[in-house]
Structure formats: structure tokens, C-alpha cells
Design a protein around this motif. Structure first.
Motif, PDB file in Angstrom:
ATOM      1  N   UNK A 222       0.733  -1.095  -0.099  1.00 48.05           N
ATOM      2  CA  UNK A 222      -0.007  -0.083  -0.127  1.00 48.05           C
ATOM      3  C   UNK A 222       0.805   1.198  -0.117  1.00 48.05           C
ATOM      4  N   UNK A 223       2.024   1.307   0.740  1.00 44.60           N
ATOM      5  CA  UNK A 223       2.901   2.238   0.775  1.00 44.60           C
ATOM      6  C   UNK A 223       3.325   2.553  -0.596  1.00 44.60           C
ATOM      7  N   UNK A 224       3.692   1.947  -1.403  1.00 44.44           N
ATOM      8  CA  UNK A 224       4.484   1.701  -2.832  1.00 44.44           C
ATOM      9  C   UNK A 224       3.264   2.380  -3.669  1.00 44.44           C
ATOM     10  N   UNK A 225       2.125   1.840  -3.611  1.00 43.03           N
ATOM     11  CA  UNK A 225       0.950   2.383  -4.324  1.00 43.03           C
ATOM     12  C   UNK A 225       0.559   3.699  -4.197  1.00 43.03           C
ATOM     13  N   UNK A 226       0.595   4.241  -2.669  1.00 38.36           N
ATOM     14  CA  UNK A 226       0.469   5.391  -2.461  1.00 38.36           C
ATOM     15  C   UNK A 226       1.567   6.378  -2.819  1.00 38.36           C
ATOM     16  N   UNK A 227       2.764   6.028  -2.960  1.00 38.67           N
ATOM     17  CA  UNK A 227       3.567   6.864  -3.471  1.00 38.67           C
ATOM     18  C   UNK A 227       3.460   7.120  -5.076  1.00 38.67           C
ATOM     19  N   UNK A 228       3.148   6.008  -5.702  1.00 34.21           N
ATOM     20  CA  UNK A 228       2.739   6.181  -7.290  1.00 34.21           C
ATOM     21  C   UNK A 228       1.582   6.930  -7.621  1.00 34.21           C
ATOM     22  N   UNK A 229       0.615   7.085  -6.701  1.00 35.95           N
ATOM     23  CA  UNK A 229      -0.621   7.985  -6.748  1.00 35.95           C
ATOM     24  C   UNK A 229      -0.142   9.305  -6.502  1.00 35.95           C
ATOM     25  N   UNK A 230       0.834   9.650  -5.503  1.00 38.95           N
ATOM     26  CA  UNK A 230       1.131  10.973  -5.231  1.00 38.95           C
ATOM     27  C   UNK A 230       2.099  11.564  -6.304  1.00 38.95           C
ATOM     28  N   UNK A 231       3.173  10.725  -6.745  1.00 40.39           N
ATOM     29  CA  UNK A 231       3.574  11.260  -7.664  1.00 40.39           C
ATOM     30  C   UNK A 231       2.805  11.668  -9.106  1.00 40.39           C
ATOM     31  N   UNK A 232       1.945  10.741  -9.378  1.00 41.93           N
ATOM     32  CA  UNK A 232       0.930  10.743 -10.461  1.00 41.93           C
ATOM     33  C   UNK A 232       0.242  12.254 -10.146  1.00 41.93           C
ATOM     34  N   UNK A 233      -0.182  12.364  -9.178  1.00 46.17           N
ATOM     35  CA  UNK A 233      -0.912  13.803  -8.881  1.00 46.17           C
ATOM     36  C   UNK A 233      -0.041  14.874  -8.967  1.00 46.17           C
ATOM     37  N   UNK A 234       1.053  14.749  -8.446  1.00 45.00           N
ATOM     38  CA  UNK A 234       1.883  15.888  -8.363  1.00 45.00           C
ATOM     39  C   UNK A 234       2.528  16.073 -10.052  1.00 45.00           C
ATOM     40  N   UNK A 235       2.668  15.292 -10.717  1.00 43.29           N
ATOM     41  CA  UNK A 235       2.723  15.564 -12.227  1.00 43.29           C
ATOM     42  C   UNK A 235       1.692  15.998 -12.942  1.00 43.29           C
ATOM     43  N   UNK A 236       0.572  16.107 -12.452  1.00 44.39           N
ATOM     44  CA  UNK A 236      -0.617  16.686 -13.129  1.00 44.39           C
ATOM     45  C   UNK A 236      -0.889  18.155 -12.824  1.00 44.39           C
TER      46      UNK A 236
END
Length: 65
Positions: free
Chosen positions: A50-64
Motif C-alpha cells: 500500500x505504501x508503494x501504491x500511495x507513492x505512485x499515486x502521489x507522484x502521478x498527482x504531483x505530475x498533473x
């Protein structure tokens, strides 16, 4: 990078590499006509947490932003 420093290999890296991998025996030369590189997160799906998935979501959100 250790093979490059030993004179046994050469490689292309992103321009930011000089900031993160300063080696005394390596010279970084810019490639003027190369396309820009894009960074991406990668991980083994068998080790996903879940931590890795949360990091991936945060990075995707920041990129937008």
C-alpha cells in the motif's frame, strides 16, 4: 557507474545524474540533440505494498499539477 569509472564502459544518463552521482573519474558530456528523458517509478508487482501504491499515486498527482 563503477564500470564507467574503471574505463570499461560508457553510458548515456539523464542530465540530473551529475547531481546525484558525482564520480571523480567520470566526465559528463551533454548530448545537445537528444530528446528529453522522462522519469518513471517502477517496482516489482510481487513486492507491491500500500505504501508503494500511495507513492505512485502521489507522484502521478504531483505530475498533473
Amino acid at each position: 557507474m563503477s564500470l564507467v569509472a574503471a574505463g570499461k564502459a560508457g553510458t548515456a544518463v539523464v542530465a540530473d545524474a551529475i547531481q546525484f552521482y558525482p564520480w571523480p573519474n567520470i566526465v559528463y558530456l551533454p548530448i545537445q540533440d537528444a530528446p528529453q528523458c522522462q522519469w518513471a517509478f517502477v517496482w516489482r508487482t510481487s513486492n507491491e505494498t500500500p505504501l508503494i501504491r500511495a507513492l505512485a499515486h502521489a507522484a502521478a498527482d504531483a505530475g498533473q499539477a
